[in-house]
Design an enzyme around this catalytic site. Structure first.
Site, PDB file in Angstrom:
ATOM      1  N   MET A 147       8.233   6.437   5.023  1.00 42.52           N
ATOM      2  CA  MET A 147       8.503   4.995   4.904  1.00 42.52           C
ATOM      3  C   MET A 147       9.802   4.741   4.151  1.00 42.52           C
ATOM      4  O   MET A 147      10.527   3.792   4.459  1.00 42.52           O
ATOM      5  CB  MET A 147       7.331   4.277   4.234  1.00 42.52           C
ATOM      6  CG  MET A 147       6.041   4.322   5.047  1.00 42.52           C
ATOM      7  SD  MET A 147       6.235   3.878   6.798  1.00 42.52           S
ATOM      8  CE  MET A 147       6.888   2.243   6.687  1.00 42.52           C
ATOM      9  N   GLU A 148      10.121   5.592   3.191  1.00 47.35           N
ATOM     10  CA  GLU A 148      11.372   5.440   2.449  1.00 47.35           C
ATOM     11  C   GLU A 148      12.578   5.666   3.362  1.00 47.35           C
ATOM     12  O   GLU A 148      13.565   4.920   3.301  1.00 47.35           O
ATOM     13  CB  GLU A 148      11.390   6.396   1.249  1.00 47.35           C
ATOM     14  CG  GLU A 148      10.481   5.983   0.114  1.00 47.35           C
ATOM     15  CD  GLU A 148       8.985   6.174   0.350  1.00 47.35           C
ATOM     16  OE1 GLU A 148       8.196   5.702  -0.478  1.00 47.35           O
ATOM     17  OE2 GLU A 148       8.583   6.805   1.363  1.00 47.35           O
ATOM     18  N   LEU A 189       0.794  -1.233   0.000  1.00 50.85           N
ATOM     19  CA  LEU A 189       0.000   0.000   0.000  1.00 50.85           C
ATOM     20  C   LEU A 189       0.826   1.283   0.000  1.00 50.85           C
ATOM     21  O   LEU A 189       0.264   2.373   0.030  1.00 50.85           O
ATOM     22  CB  LEU A 189      -1.018   0.013   1.145  1.00 50.85           C
ATOM     23  CG  LEU A 189      -1.922  -1.230   1.243  1.00 50.85           C
ATOM     24  CD1 LEU A 189      -2.847  -1.114   2.425  1.00 50.85           C
ATOM     25  CD2 LEU A 189      -2.690  -1.445  -0.046  1.00 50.85           C
ATOM     26  N   CYS A 190       2.157   1.193  -0.029  1.00 48.13           N
ATOM     27  CA  CYS A 190       2.974   2.392  -0.199  1.00 48.13           C
ATOM     28  C   CYS A 190       2.938   2.801  -1.665  1.00 48.13           C
ATOM     29  O   CYS A 190       2.997   1.951  -2.556  1.00 48.13           O
ATOM     30  CB  CYS A 190       4.428   2.123   0.185  1.00 48.13           C
ATOM     31  SG  CYS A 190       4.756   2.287   1.927  1.00 48.13           S
ATOM     32  N   HIS A 191       2.864   4.093  -1.892  1.00 44.82           N
ATOM     33  CA  HIS A 191       2.886   4.601  -3.258  1.00 44.82           C
ATOM     34  C   HIS A 191       4.317   4.604  -3.793  1.00 44.82           C
ATOM     35  O   HIS A 191       5.234   4.982  -3.064  1.00 44.82           O
ATOM     36  CB  HIS A 191       2.356   6.036  -3.300  1.00 44.82           C
ATOM     37  CG  HIS A 191       0.902   6.139  -3.015  1.00 44.82           C
ATOM     38  ND1 HIS A 191       0.407   6.213  -1.730  1.00 44.82           N
ATOM     39  CD2 HIS A 191      -0.167   6.175  -3.842  1.00 44.82           C
ATOM     40  CE1 HIS A 191      -0.909   6.298  -1.781  1.00 44.82           C
ATOM     41  NE2 HIS A 191      -1.290   6.273  -3.044  1.00 44.82           N
ATOM     42  N   ASP A 203      24.472  -8.377   8.448  1.00 45.52           N
ATOM     43  CA  ASP A 203      24.842  -9.456   7.538  1.00 45.52           C
ATOM     44  C   ASP A 203      26.347  -9.488   7.278  1.00 45.52           C
ATOM     45  O   ASP A 203      26.969 -10.548   7.289  1.00 45.52           O
ATOM     46  CB  ASP A 203      24.086  -9.315   6.217  1.00 45.52           C
ATOM     47  CG  ASP A 203      24.468 -10.403   5.236  1.00 45.52           C
ATOM     48  OD1 ASP A 203      24.366 -11.596   5.591  1.00 45.52           O
ATOM     49  OD2 ASP A 203      24.901 -10.069   4.111  1.00 45.52           O
TER      50      ASP A 203
END
Length: 168
Positions: free
Chosen positions: A121-122, A76-78, A136
């Site tokens: 969000m980015e 749902l993120c654009h 990692d």
């Protein structure tokens, strides 16, 4: 502050928010995270002594790439046209950390876009993936590292205006 969850319709079905009527404005967001590790592992990072290469530059690249792929990772993120993504590292309180035999890599990402929706969000995705990449690349030296304090520091632009995290 709205109390409704905007990604659900009145029947509880998931939906992508319609931003077609929103104005295109300059938007930015800054997020941070920390990776805590032993001072011995941090020394390997600083001195580029890990077999996989330059940990911080690979983590920086991973964070930038992740910001660009956020819409592919989070439902749902654009998908957004990003104008800028930076990922930076700092090593706070090195003297205190050496007394406690732990080291900290502080990660900060800043993302900007001229678009119809924000880039929080980015920025959060960038620091999260950078932290996971550090883990990692260093896990052969230490598996007990901790990824901590992933958070949005501030955002600007859009209808909701500017916001900054409290200094806790």
């Amino acid at each position: 502050m709205p109390h409704e969850l905007s990604h659900f319709d009145e029947h509880g079905a998931s939906r992508m928010i319609d931003v077609s009527q929103k104005s295109i404005t300059r938007r930015s967001a800054r997020a941070s995270a920390m990776v805590t590790m032993s001072t011995a592992t941090l020394s390997l990072v600083h001195n580029q002594k890990l077999a996989k290469g330059n940990v911080l530059e690979i983590a920086r690249l991973a964070g930038i790439m992740a910001a660009k792929r956020t819409a592919d990772l989070i439902p749902l993120c654009h998908p957004l046209p990003l104008d800028s993504v930076t990922v930076d590292f700092a090593f706070p309180d090195e003297a205190e950390n050496s007394r406690q035999n732990s080291g900290i890599v502080h990660i900060e990402a800043t993302v900007s876009s001229t678009s119809k929706t924000g880039v929080e969000m980015e920025a959060l995705t960038a620091v999260s993936i950078a932290a996971l990449t550090i883990y990692d690349m260093c896990k052969s030296a230490e598996r007990g590292m901790r990824i901590e304090h992933v958070r949005l520091e501030e955002k600007s632009g859009g209808r909701s205006g500017d916001w900054k995290a409290s200094s806790e």
